[in-house]
Design a protein around this motif. Structure first.
Motif, PDB file in Angstrom:
ATOM      1  N   PHE A   1     -17.087   6.087  13.859  1.00  0.00           N
ATOM      2  CA  PHE A   1     -15.700   6.498  14.061  1.00  0.00           C
ATOM      3  C   PHE A   1     -15.075   5.731  15.225  1.00  0.00           C
ATOM      4  N   LYS A   2     -15.852   5.486  16.265  1.00  0.00           N
ATOM      5  CA  LYS A   2     -15.329   4.780  17.436  1.00  0.00           C
ATOM      6  C   LYS A   2     -14.986   3.334  17.109  1.00  0.00           C
ATOM      7  N   THR A   3     -15.821   2.682  16.301  1.00  0.00           N
ATOM      8  CA  THR A   3     -15.616   1.259  16.017  1.00  0.00           C
ATOM      9  C   THR A   3     -14.724   1.015  14.800  1.00  0.00           C
ATOM     10  N   GLU A   4     -14.771   1.922  13.828  1.00  0.00           N
ATOM     11  CA  GLU A   4     -14.047   1.682  12.575  1.00  0.00           C
ATOM     12  C   GLU A   4     -13.031   2.769  12.230  1.00  0.00           C
ATOM     13  N   LYS A   5     -12.964   3.801  13.070  1.00  0.00           N
ATOM     14  CA  LYS A   5     -12.059   4.925  12.822  1.00  0.00           C
ATOM     15  C   LYS A   5     -12.436   5.649  11.528  1.00  0.00           C
ATOM     16  N   PHE A   6     -11.492   6.431  11.012  1.00  0.00           N
ATOM     17  CA  PHE A   6     -11.771   7.282   9.856  1.00  0.00           C
ATOM     18  C   PHE A   6     -12.200   6.476   8.635  1.00  0.00           C
ATOM     19  N   TRP A   7     -11.591   5.293   8.460  1.00  0.00           N
ATOM     20  CA  TRP A   7     -11.885   4.507   7.261  1.00  0.00           C
ATOM     21  C   TRP A   7     -13.322   4.011   7.250  1.00  0.00           C
TER      22      TRP A   7
ATOM     23  N   VAL B   1     -23.761  -2.339  -0.155  1.00  0.00           N
ATOM     24  CA  VAL B   1     -22.399  -2.209   0.384  1.00  0.00           C
ATOM     25  C   VAL B   1     -22.420  -1.414   1.685  1.00  0.00           C
ATOM     26  N   TYR B   2     -23.184  -0.332   1.722  1.00  0.00           N
ATOM     27  CA  TYR B   2     -23.296   0.484   2.925  1.00  0.00           C
ATOM     28  C   TYR B   2     -23.878  -0.313   4.099  1.00  0.00           C
ATOM     29  N   ASN B   3     -24.897  -1.105   3.808  1.00  0.00           N
ATOM     30  CA  ASN B   3     -25.687  -1.704   4.881  1.00  0.00           C
ATOM     31  C   ASN B   3     -25.204  -3.095   5.299  1.00  0.00           C
ATOM     32  N   GLN B   4     -24.267  -3.697   4.572  1.00  0.00           N
ATOM     33  CA  GLN B   4     -23.860  -5.072   4.871  1.00  0.00           C
ATOM     34  C   GLN B   4     -23.231  -5.184   6.269  1.00  0.00           C
ATOM     35  N   PRO B   5     -23.369  -6.355   6.897  1.00  0.00           N
ATOM     36  CA  PRO B   5     -22.720  -6.572   8.191  1.00  0.00           C
ATOM     37  C   PRO B   5     -21.202  -6.606   8.025  1.00  0.00           C
ATOM     38  N   THR B   6     -20.487  -6.370   9.103  1.00  0.00           N
ATOM     39  CA  THR B   6     -19.026  -6.343   9.056  1.00  0.00           C
ATOM     40  C   THR B   6     -18.437  -7.342  10.050  1.00  0.00           C
ATOM     41  N   THR B   7     -17.195  -7.721   9.788  1.00  0.00           N
ATOM     42  CA  THR B   7     -16.463  -8.582  10.703  1.00  0.00           C
ATOM     43  C   THR B   7     -15.032  -8.076  10.800  1.00  0.00           C
ATOM     44  N   ARG B   8     -14.394  -8.328  11.930  1.00  0.00           N
ATOM     45  CA  ARG B   8     -13.033  -7.843  12.122  1.00  0.00           C
ATOM     46  C   ARG B   8     -12.035  -8.839  11.539  1.00  0.00           C
TER      47      ARG B   8
ATOM     48  N   PRO C   1      -8.058 -10.359  10.682  1.00  0.00           N
ATOM     49  CA  PRO C   1      -6.905 -10.604  11.558  1.00  0.00           C
ATOM     50  C   PRO C   1      -6.036  -9.372  11.817  1.00  0.00           C
ATOM     51  N   ASP C   2      -6.005  -8.437  10.860  1.00  0.00           N
ATOM     52  CA  ASP C   2      -5.187  -7.238  11.068  1.00  0.00           C
ATOM     53  C   ASP C   2      -5.941  -6.142  11.815  1.00  0.00           C
ATOM     54  N   GLY C   3      -7.163  -6.459  12.294  1.00  0.00           N
ATOM     55  CA  GLY C   3      -7.894  -5.507  13.118  1.00  0.00           C
ATOM     56  C   GLY C   3      -8.875  -4.625  12.376  1.00  0.00           C
ATOM     57  N   ARG C   4      -8.918  -4.712  11.043  1.00  0.00           N
ATOM     58  CA  ARG C   4      -9.842  -3.887  10.267  1.00  0.00           C
ATOM     59  C   ARG C   4     -11.226  -4.513  10.257  1.00  0.00           C
ATOM     60  N   LEU C   5     -12.254  -3.664  10.105  1.00  0.00           N
ATOM     61  CA  LEU C   5     -13.612  -4.154   9.911  1.00  0.00           C
ATOM     62  C   LEU C   5     -13.892  -4.213   8.417  1.00  0.00           C
ATOM     63  N   ALA C   6     -14.274  -5.372   7.939  1.00  0.00           N
ATOM     64  CA  ALA C   6     -14.535  -5.556   6.511  1.00  0.00           C
ATOM     65  C   ALA C   6     -15.939  -6.104   6.323  1.00  0.00           C
ATOM     66  N   GLY C   7     -16.538  -5.798   5.178  1.00  0.00           N
ATOM     67  CA  GLY C   7     -17.863  -6.306   4.878  1.00  0.00           C
ATOM     68  C   GLY C   7     -17.853  -7.818   4.711  1.00  0.00           C
ATOM     69  N   THR C   8     -18.883  -8.477   5.204  1.00  0.00           N
ATOM     70  CA  THR C   8     -18.934  -9.941   5.120  1.00  0.00           C
ATOM     71  C   THR C   8     -19.556 -10.438   3.821  1.00  0.00           C
ATOM     72  N   LEU C   9     -20.243  -9.565   3.084  1.00  0.00           N
ATOM     73  CA  LEU C   9     -20.936 -10.002   1.872  1.00  0.00           C
ATOM     74  C   LEU C   9     -20.232  -9.577   0.586  1.00  0.00           C
ATOM     75  N   TYR C  10     -19.708  -8.347   0.552  1.00  0.00           N
ATOM     76  CA  TYR C  10     -19.168  -7.803  -0.693  1.00  0.00           C
ATOM     77  C   TYR C  10     -17.815  -7.142  -0.456  1.00  0.00           C
ATOM     78  N   ARG C  11     -16.926  -7.306  -1.424  1.00  0.00           N
ATOM     79  CA  ARG C  11     -15.618  -6.642  -1.350  1.00  0.00           C
ATOM     80  C   ARG C  11     -15.679  -5.225  -1.907  1.00  0.00           C
ATOM     81  N   ASN C  12     -16.510  -5.025  -2.922  1.00  0.00           N
ATOM     82  CA  ASN C  12     -16.611  -3.739  -3.604  1.00  0.00           C
ATOM     83  C   ASN C  12     -17.913  -3.727  -4.408  1.00  0.00           C
ATOM     84  N   PRO C  13     -18.268  -2.620  -5.057  1.00  0.00           N
ATOM     85  CA  PRO C  13     -19.552  -2.561  -5.769  1.00  0.00           C
ATOM     86  C   PRO C  13     -19.646  -3.525  -6.947  1.00  0.00           C
ATOM     87  N   ILE C  14     -18.526  -3.773  -7.629  1.00  0.00           N
ATOM     88  CA  ILE C  14     -18.560  -4.711  -8.754  1.00  0.00           C
ATOM     89  C   ILE C  14     -18.840  -6.124  -8.238  1.00  0.00           C
TER      90      ILE C  14
END
Length: 320
Positions: A170-176, A246-253, A255-268
């Motif tokens: 929650f501290k690093t990624e907030k509710f999302w 998807v749960y375990n993949q590393p994340t990167t911030r 440009p808009d400040g969100r943390l997104a997965g570096t390997l997968y966009r979604n389960p498909i």
């Protein structure tokens, strides 16, 4: 007198609590196999041709984890697993029958009719509710199970406790951040739940109606649960692999400040990339461990659910 002769059916809340208790009993037994499954699913992630493997199979994971991490290693993630099982199995066991009866009524059929399509839809819908409620707990459970200080595979996330995990995310990624992978969780649980209860109830009805076994015996519960467990394992494994990754993949911030997965966009996207790099067998990594988890988990959950429901009804109906 009429009410005594015809006991009231259980409320959705009563079914929810009984189903949650059954799930907690089951996960205590099945959690070590899920630790093994999670680590095998992450081993060699997106690597063509493979590389030196840390673990050879499910039993090897269990043996090495016990030797290096003890019982604590085998039961990593058990705390959040209890809460998740209460939410998931409470939902899918508690909401399944109300949903199925409502769908039957909406198409003009008797609520007692066991219709394959309405059973599948009710199972999937109840599972989706449970997966959505329990997603934050499944997220931290998967990361805790993947973590090994001795033989790590995949991205490693260290948390001191479940509360520390929730606070850190929650501290690093907030509710999302707590909703990360919820689409994969819904896909996985919908696929598993769509076959779990329908196949269990169908098998149970067939055994009873053909006189193969007494309709309410422990042996009938065990046989029906075994069939259900095999079906769940076959149908759910690819989505389960996608969820773990998807749960375990590393994340990167971004440009808009969100943390997104570096390997997968979604389960498909995960399933497609896994197929391209590892072939169809990549989807089924950890399938032996999955069966070692699903079979006893399904047997214990559904058997204990019937036993707990029966005991609860007996206690409730004996009240003056």
């Amino acid at each position: 007198m009429a009410s005594a002769a015809t006991p009231l059916p259980l409320s959705t809340f009563e079914s929810f609590l009984c189903g949650g208790l059954a799930g907690c009993i089951a996960v205590t037994v099945s959690n070590p196999a899920e630790v093994a499954k999670t680590r095998l699913q992450l081993q060699g992630e997106l690597v063509k041709g493979g590389k030196r493997r840390v673990y050879t199979d499910a039993l090897d994971v269990l043996a090495k984890t016990w030797r290096n991490e003890g019982i604590r290693g085998l039961q990593r993630g058990l705390g959040p697993a209890y809460i998740y099982q209460t939410l998931l199995n409470g939902s899918r066991l508690g909401f399944y029958e109300p949903f199925r009866r409502a769908i039957n009524r909406s198409i003009g059929r008797s609520v007692n009719d066991q219709i394959p399509l309405t059973s599948v839809v009710a199972g999937a819908a109840s599972g989706i509710i449970g997966a959505s409620f329990g997603n934050p707990l499944f997220l931290i459970k998967a990361r805790m199970q993947a973590y090994s200080p001795i033989l790590p595979v995949g991205t490693q996330h260290y948390y001191k406790s479940s509360f520390d995990a929730l606070a850190t995310i929650f501290k690093t990624e907030k509710f999302w951040g707590l909703l990360r992978g919820v689409d994969a969780a819904i896909l996985r649980t919908a696929m598993g739940s769509s076959v779990q209860l329908p196949t269990y109830k169908w098998t149970k009805n067939q055994l009873g109606s053909h006189g193969l076994l007494p309709s309410n015996s422990i042996l009938t519960y065990l046989a029906s649960s075994s069939v259900s467990g095999v079906c769940v394992c076959i149908v759910m494994q690819p989505a389960d692999t996608a969820l773990t990754r998807v749960y375990n993949q590393p994340t990167t911030r971004t440009p808009d400040g969100r943390l997104a997965g570096t390997l997968y966009r979604n389960p498909i996207d995960c399933l497609w990339k896994t197929f391209r790099a590892e072939g169809v067998f990549g989807w089924y990594k950890g399938s032996t461990a999955q069966f070692l988890r699903v079979a006893p988990h399904t047997i214990i959950t559904l058997t204990m659910n019937d036993i707990i429901l029966g005991l609860y009804k007996d206690i409730r109906n004996r009240r003056p």
